[in-house]
Design a protein around this motif. Structure first.
Motif, PDB file in Angstrom:
ATOM      1  N   VAL A 169       0.993  -1.082   0.214  1.00 41.50           N
ATOM      2  CA  VAL A 169      -0.147   0.047  -0.069  1.00 41.50           C
ATOM      3  C   VAL A 169       0.837   1.147  -0.086  1.00 41.50           C
ATOM      4  CG1 VAL A 169      -1.925  -1.041   1.143  1.00 41.50           C
ATOM      5  CG2 VAL A 169       0.007  -0.059   2.412  1.00 41.50           C
ATOM      6  N   ALA A 170       0.358   2.355  -0.569  1.00 42.39           N
ATOM      7  CA  ALA A 170       0.949   3.845  -0.310  1.00 42.39           C
ATOM      8  C   ALA A 170       0.814   4.291   1.078  1.00 42.39           C
ATOM      9  CB  ALA A 170       0.312   4.708  -1.394  1.00 42.39           C
ATOM     10  N   PRO A 171       1.898   5.023   1.357  1.00 42.63           N
ATOM     11  CA  PRO A 171       1.940   5.649   2.812  1.00 42.63           C
ATOM     12  C   PRO A 171       0.737   6.559   2.962  1.00 42.63           C
ATOM     13  CG  PRO A 171       4.003   5.750   1.882  1.00 42.63           C
ATOM     14  CD  PRO A 171       3.265   5.385   0.817  1.00 42.63           C
ATOM     15  N   ASP A 172       0.024   7.261   2.177  1.00 39.33           N
ATOM     16  CA  ASP A 172      -1.262   8.059   2.359  1.00 39.33           C
ATOM     17  C   ASP A 172      -2.266   7.149   2.180  1.00 39.33           C
ATOM     18  OD1 ASP A 172      -1.120   7.371  -0.395  1.00 39.33           O
ATOM     19  OD2 ASP A 172      -1.182   9.506  -1.217  1.00 39.33           O
ATOM     20  N   THR A 173      -2.337   5.982   2.081  1.00 40.53           N
ATOM     21  CA  THR A 173      -3.481   5.023   2.324  1.00 40.53           C
ATOM     22  C   THR A 173      -4.366   5.092   3.357  1.00 40.53           C
ATOM     23  OG1 THR A 173      -2.553   3.345   0.564  1.00 40.53           O
ATOM     24  CG2 THR A 173      -4.478   3.033   1.958  1.00 40.53           C
ATOM     25  N   PRO A 174      -5.588   5.662   3.492  1.00 43.06           N
ATOM     26  CA  PRO A 174      -6.251   5.475   4.803  1.00 43.06           C
ATOM     27  C   PRO A 174      -6.192   4.246   5.585  1.00 43.06           C
ATOM     28  CG  PRO A 174      -7.629   6.259   2.712  1.00 43.06           C
ATOM     29  CD  PRO A 174      -6.642   5.711   2.354  1.00 43.06           C
ATOM     30  N   LEU A 175      -6.144   4.435   6.840  1.00 42.83           N
ATOM     31  CA  LEU A 175      -5.948   3.251   7.701  1.00 42.83           C
ATOM     32  C   LEU A 175      -6.567   2.125   7.537  1.00 42.83           C
ATOM     33  CD1 LEU A 175      -3.958   2.403  10.192  1.00 42.83           C
ATOM     34  CD2 LEU A 175      -5.721   3.432  11.690  1.00 42.83           C
ATOM     35  N   ASP A 176      -8.005   2.544   7.505  1.00 41.75           N
ATOM     36  CA  ASP A 176      -9.162   1.349   7.107  1.00 41.75           C
ATOM     37  C   ASP A 176      -8.715   0.440   5.823  1.00 41.75           C
ATOM     38  OD1 ASP A 176     -10.515   2.116   9.531  1.00 41.75           O
ATOM     39  OD2 ASP A 176     -12.228   3.102   8.608  1.00 41.75           O
ATOM     40  N   ASP A 177      -8.188   1.175   5.140  1.00 43.47           N
ATOM     41  CA  ASP A 177      -7.859   0.355   3.487  1.00 43.47           C
ATOM     42  C   ASP A 177      -6.596  -0.422   3.931  1.00 43.47           C
ATOM     43  OD1 ASP A 177     -10.094   1.488   2.518  1.00 43.47           O
ATOM     44  OD2 ASP A 177      -8.951   3.187   1.475  1.00 43.47           O
ATOM     45  N   ILE A 178      -5.598   0.150   4.837  1.00 41.35           N
ATOM     46  CA  ILE A 178      -4.516  -0.531   5.254  1.00 41.35           C
ATOM     47  C   ILE A 178      -5.010  -1.744   5.845  1.00 41.35           C
ATOM     48  CG2 ILE A 178      -2.517  -0.617   6.297  1.00 41.35           C
ATOM     49  CD1 ILE A 178      -2.304   2.340   5.573  1.00 41.35           C
ATOM     50  N   ARG A 179      -5.896  -1.625   6.909  1.00 36.32           N
ATOM     51  CA  ARG A 179      -6.227  -2.728   7.685  1.00 36.32           C
ATOM     52  C   ARG A 179      -7.005  -3.949   6.793  1.00 36.32           C
ATOM     53  NH1 ARG A 179      -9.206  -0.133  10.854  1.00 36.32           N
ATOM     54  NH2 ARG A 179      -8.184  -0.161  12.773  1.00 36.32           N
ATOM     55  N   LYS A 180      -7.527  -3.620   5.680  1.00 37.50           N
ATOM     56  CA  LYS A 180      -8.351  -4.365   4.778  1.00 37.50           C
ATOM     57  C   LYS A 180      -7.177  -5.129   4.243  1.00 37.50           C
ATOM     58  CE  LYS A 180     -12.659  -1.754   4.123  1.00 37.50           C
ATOM     59  NZ  LYS A 180     -13.542  -0.867   2.999  1.00 37.50           N
ATOM     60  N   ALA A 181      -6.194  -4.493   3.779  1.00 40.63           N
ATOM     61  CA  ALA A 181      -5.346  -5.036   2.848  1.00 40.63           C
ATOM     62  C   ALA A 181      -4.478  -5.912   3.874  1.00 40.63           C
ATOM     63  CB  ALA A 181      -4.082  -3.831   2.520  1.00 40.63           C
ATOM     64  N   TRP A 182      -4.142  -5.601   4.976  1.00 40.19           N
ATOM     65  CA  TRP A 182      -3.342  -6.561   6.009  1.00 40.19           C
ATOM     66  C   TRP A 182      -4.371  -7.804   6.147  1.00 40.19           C
ATOM     67  CZ3 TRP A 182      -5.385  -6.589  11.433  1.00 40.19           C
ATOM     68  CH2 TRP A 182      -4.801  -7.702  12.024  1.00 40.19           C
ATOM     69  N   ARG A 183      -5.395  -7.723   6.436  1.00 37.37           N
ATOM     70  CA  ARG A 183      -6.387  -8.902   6.731  1.00 37.37           C
ATOM     71  C   ARG A 183      -6.606  -9.579   5.444  1.00 37.37           C
ATOM     72  NH1 ARG A 183     -11.352  -5.753  10.056  1.00 37.37           N
ATOM     73  NH2 ARG A 183     -10.426  -5.751  11.996  1.00 37.37           N
ATOM     74  N   GLY A 184      -6.516  -9.026   4.113  1.00 39.79           N
ATOM     75  CA  GLY A 184      -6.294  -9.943   3.049  1.00 39.79           C
ATOM     76  C   GLY A 184      -5.226 -10.977   3.030  1.00 39.79           C
ATOM     77  N   LEU A 185      -4.208 -10.298   3.118  1.00 38.13           N
ATOM     78  CA  LEU A 185      -2.815 -10.853   3.225  1.00 38.13           C
ATOM     79  C   LEU A 185      -2.820 -11.930   4.043  1.00 38.13           C
ATOM     80  CD1 LEU A 185      -0.282  -7.876   2.691  1.00 38.13           C
ATOM     81  CD2 LEU A 185      -0.914  -9.656   0.900  1.00 38.13           C
ATOM     82  N   VAL A 186      -3.287 -11.912   5.451  1.00 41.93           N
ATOM     83  CA  VAL A 186      -3.261 -12.752   6.249  1.00 41.93           C
ATOM     84  C   VAL A 186      -4.181 -14.062   5.886  1.00 41.93           C
ATOM     85  CG1 VAL A 186      -4.203 -13.390   8.731  1.00 41.93           C
ATOM     86  CG2 VAL A 186      -2.735 -11.362   8.527  1.00 41.93           C
ATOM     87  N   ARG A 187      -5.254 -13.675   5.480  1.00 50.87           N
ATOM     88  CA  ARG A 187      -6.369 -14.773   4.855  1.00 50.87           C
ATOM     89  C   ARG A 187      -5.631 -15.490   3.811  1.00 50.87           C
ATOM     90  NH1 ARG A 187     -10.168 -10.632   4.851  1.00 50.87           N
ATOM     91  NH2 ARG A 187     -10.195 -10.289   2.786  1.00 50.87           N
ATOM     92  N   ASP A 188      -4.924 -14.828   2.801  1.00 51.18           N
ATOM     93  CA  ASP A 188      -4.353 -15.549   1.715  1.00 51.18           C
ATOM     94  C   ASP A 188      -3.135 -16.430   2.079  1.00 51.18           C
ATOM     95  OD1 ASP A 188      -5.950 -14.509  -0.007  1.00 51.18           O
ATOM     96  OD2 ASP A 188      -4.767 -12.729  -0.742  1.00 51.18           O
ATOM     97  N   SER A 189      -2.627 -16.195   3.493  1.00 51.87           N
ATOM     98  CA  SER A 189      -1.416 -16.731   3.754  1.00 51.87           C
ATOM     99  C   SER A 189      -1.836 -17.920   4.611  1.00 51.87           C
ATOM    100  CB  SER A 189      -0.578 -15.940   4.640  1.00 51.87           C
ATOM    101  OG  SER A 189      -0.136 -14.521   4.022  1.00 51.87           O
ATOM    102  N   HIS A 190      -3.089 -18.285   4.701  1.00 51.46           N
ATOM    103  CA  HIS A 190      -3.672 -19.509   5.720  1.00 51.46           C
ATOM    104  C   HIS A 190      -3.221 -20.688   4.802  1.00 51.46           C
ATOM    105  CE1 HIS A 190      -6.302 -22.336   7.527  1.00 51.46           C
ATOM    106  NE2 HIS A 190      -6.206 -21.459   8.506  1.00 51.46           N
TER     107      HIS A 190
END
Length: 227
Positions: A169-190
């Motif tokens: 993600v880009a540094p200026d990405t809203p925190l909620d969108d960063i959280r979504k990206a993080w959760r998506g990566l965690v799901r994909d890593s299961h």
């Protein structure tokens, strides 16, 4: 039939004179795709070994960390490695075949890239030629600069340890969108998800290092926001 038994069958075809490219073309669908994934990592690892000049014991050990090779399958794995290393076809041709085989499954191609990064860093040094090799493979895989930087940041200590790059993600990405990206990566890593997209069970060990980097990046970003 185990994955290594199926790989042995592929090796038998190679021994009869079939090219790796031809073997790849037959391994397009599950369960054969997991065989293709393993052979692809072996083959590209063999090509990458040429990038820094020699094959080190640490690189072989790193491969064993990603794939548990039973004693009876070691000769077959070694044969694939040596055939790929000696093949006149360049690594670009291998990468194109693999890209074609997995189509738009960029998640699987990212998994494969992670395996290559793991092996490249096995000796504790990231050679400039390895970087050029991996960058070109990522380009052929059409992963994009953002994904490539994320992979390199996770695996290469001297790379810019930017947590935003780790999460893609880009540094200026809203925190909620960063959280979504993080959760998506965690799901994909299961592990279940990794196996579902065609990886052999042995390869899901890569998810452990991935999750550490992903969670560390999120903790750093969320900590900055809370400060």
């Amino acid at each position: 039939m185990s994955i290594w038994s199926r790989i042995s069958e592929a090796v038998a075809a190679l021994a009869k004179g079939e090219s790796l490219a031809t073997v790849f073309d037959r391994l397009r669908t599950p369960p054969e795709r997991s065989v293709a994934f393993t052979i692809a990592v072996i083959a590209l690892s063999a090509k990458m070994a040429k990038a820094d000049g020699l094959v080190k014991r640490s690189e072989v050990a790193a491969f064993r960390e990603v794939f548990h090779i039973p004693p009876e399958a070691e000769a077959g794995a070694a044969r694939v490695f040596n055939l790929a290393r000696q093949d006149v076809a360049g690594y670009e041709e291998y990468a194109r075949r693999i890209r074609s085989m997995f189509g738009d499954r960029t998640d699987v191609l990212c998994d494969l890239m992670e395996g290559l990064f793991h092996i490249a860093m096995a000796d504790g040094r990231y050679h400039p030629n390895e970087d050029a090799f991996l960058a070109k493979v990522a380009e052929i895989f059409e992963l994009g600069d953002t994904r490539f930087r994320a992979l390199r940041t996770r695996y290469v200590p001297e790379a810019d340890p930017d947590p935003y790059s780790v999460l893609g993600v880009a540094p200026d990405t809203p925190l909620d969108d960063i959280r979504k990206a993080w959760r998506g990566l965690v799901r994909d890593s299961h592990p279940d998800r990794m196996i579902a997209r065609g990886l052999p069970e042995e390869a899901v060990k890569m998810s452990e290092k991935r999750l550490v980097a992903i969670n560390r990046a999120w903790e750093e970003i969320s900590g900055r926001s809370a400060a």
